[in-house]
Design a protein around this motif. Sequence first.
Motif, short mmCIF file in Angstrom:
data_model
loop_
_atom_site.label_atom_id
_atom_site.label_comp_id
_atom_site.label_asym_id
_atom_site.label_seq_id
_atom_site.Cartn_x
_atom_site.Cartn_y
_atom_site.Cartn_z
N TYR A 157 -8.45 -2.79 -10.73
CA TYR A 157 -7.45 -2.25 -9.97
C TYR A 157 -6.79 -3.05 -8.92
CZ TYR A 157 -9.20 2.07 -12.24
OH TYR A 157 -9.52 2.94 -13.15
N SER A 158 -5.69 -2.89 -8.75
CA SER A 158 -5.16 -3.99 -7.70
C SER A 158 -3.74 -3.44 -7.11
CB SER A 158 -4.38 -5.13 -8.41
OG SER A 158 -3.58 -5.16 -9.23
N LEU A 159 -3.23 -3.63 -6.13
CA LEU A 159 -1.98 -3.13 -5.59
C LEU A 159 -0.84 -3.52 -6.25
CD1 LEU A 159 -2.81 -4.20 -1.75
CD2 LEU A 159 -3.23 -1.99 -2.69
N PRO A 160 0.23 -2.78 -6.23
CA PRO A 160 1.53 -3.11 -6.69
C PRO A 160 1.89 -4.34 -6.14
CG PRO A 160 1.45 -0.65 -6.12
CD PRO A 160 0.38 -1.50 -5.69
N ARG A 161 2.40 -5.46 -6.82
CA ARG A 161 2.71 -6.45 -6.35
C ARG A 161 3.51 -7.46 -7.12
NH1 ARG A 161 -2.76 -7.67 -8.11
NH2 ARG A 161 -2.61 -9.37 -9.94
N GLY A 162 3.99 -8.64 -6.61
CA GLY A 162 4.85 -9.46 -7.31
C GLY A 162 5.41 -10.85 -6.69
N ASN A 163 5.89 -11.73 -7.41
CA ASN A 163 6.24 -12.83 -6.81
C ASN A 163 7.62 -12.65 -5.96
OD1 ASN A 163 4.03 -14.55 -7.98
ND2 ASN A 163 5.30 -14.82 -9.80
N VAL A 164 7.89 -13.45 -5.17
CA VAL A 164 9.15 -13.40 -4.46
C VAL A 164 9.85 -14.77 -4.86
CG1 VAL A 164 10.24 -13.76 -2.14
CG2 VAL A 164 8.05 -12.73 -2.35
N GLU A 165 11.14 -14.34 -5.44
CA GLU A 165 11.97 -15.59 -5.96
C GLU A 165 12.78 -16.19 -4.82
OE1 GLU A 165 11.78 -16.13 -9.19
OE2 GLU A 165 10.39 -14.53 -9.49
N LEU A 197 1.01 -1.07 -0.18
CA LEU A 197 0.08 0.09 0.04
C LEU A 197 0.90 1.19 0.01
CD1 LEU A 197 -2.79 -0.77 2.68
CD2 LEU A 197 -3.16 -0.44 0.20
N ILE A 198 0.76 2.06 -1.00
CA ILE A 198 1.86 3.26 -1.32
C ILE A 198 0.67 4.38 -0.97
CG2 ILE A 198 3.28 4.29 -2.71
CD1 ILE A 198 3.69 1.58 -3.76
N PHE A 199 1.14 5.37 -0.28
CA PHE A 199 0.24 6.48 -0.02
C PHE A 199 0.87 7.81 -0.24
CE2 PHE A 199 -1.46 3.47 3.05
CZ PHE A 199 -2.89 3.64 2.82
N ASP A 200 0.37 8.75 -0.90
CA ASP A 200 0.95 10.04 -1.00
C ASP A 200 -0.25 10.93 -0.46
OD1 ASP A 200 2.39 12.45 -1.78
OD2 ASP A 200 1.91 11.97 -3.94
N GLY A 201 -0.24 11.17 0.65
CA GLY A 201 -1.19 12.19 1.19
C GLY A 201 -2.53 11.19 1.18
N ASP A 202 -3.48 11.80 0.54
CA ASP A 202 -4.73 11.11 0.54
C ASP A 202 -4.95 10.30 -0.85
OD1 ASP A 202 -5.80 12.19 2.93
OD2 ASP A 202 -6.88 13.84 1.79
N ASP A 203 -3.93 10.15 -1.55
CA ASP A 203 -3.80 9.41 -2.53
C ASP A 203 -2.99 8.04 -2.47
OD1 ASP A 203 -5.17 11.49 -4.37
OD2 ASP A 203 -2.84 12.31 -4.74
N VAL A 204 -3.61 6.99 -3.21
CA VAL A 204 -3.10 5.49 -3.02
C VAL A 204 -2.74 4.97 -4.42
CG1 VAL A 204 -3.80 3.19 -2.27
CG2 VAL A 204 -4.60 5.07 -1.26
N ALA A 205 -1.42 4.34 -4.40
CA ALA A 205 -1.09 3.97 -5.76
C ALA A 205 -1.80 2.80 -6.07
CB ALA A 205 0.46 3.68 -5.62
N LEU A 206 -2.44 2.53 -7.03
CA LEU A 206 -3.06 1.18 -7.74
C LEU A 206 -2.39 0.89 -9.07
CD1 LEU A 206 -6.64 1.89 -6.50
CD2 LEU A 206 -5.09 0.33 -5.44
N ILE A 207 -2.54 -0.22 -9.37
CA ILE A 207 -2.40 -0.86 -10.99
C ILE A 207 -3.70 -0.59 -11.54
CG2 ILE A 207 -1.31 -2.59 -12.49
CD1 ILE A 207 0.92 -1.01 -10.69
N ARG A 208 -3.75 -0.29 -12.73
CA ARG A 208 -5.09 -0.47 -13.58
C ARG A 208 -4.69 -1.33 -14.89
NH1 ARG A 208 -7.26 4.44 -16.58
NH2 ARG A 208 -5.68 3.89 -18.00
#
Length: 53
Positions: free
Chosen positions: A40-48, A19-30
């Motif tokens: 829309y989803s949270l930035p994410r990825g696999n752990v190698e 969860l990445i916040f910038d003030g009241d904004d949240v970063a999402l992937i479209r």
Amino acid sequence: MSDEQTTAFHRIKIRVAALIFDGDDVALIRRTNDRGVDHYSLPRGNVEPNEWL
């Protein structure tokens, strides 16, 4: 552990999201699917293997 139990663990993937916040904004992937619908989803990825969480 039986062979069946060992095999099941080979299908488990560890993933992380943030969860990445910038003030009241949240970063999402479209992402747009093949029907043109946005999701829309949270930035994410696999752990190698051997990678820090």
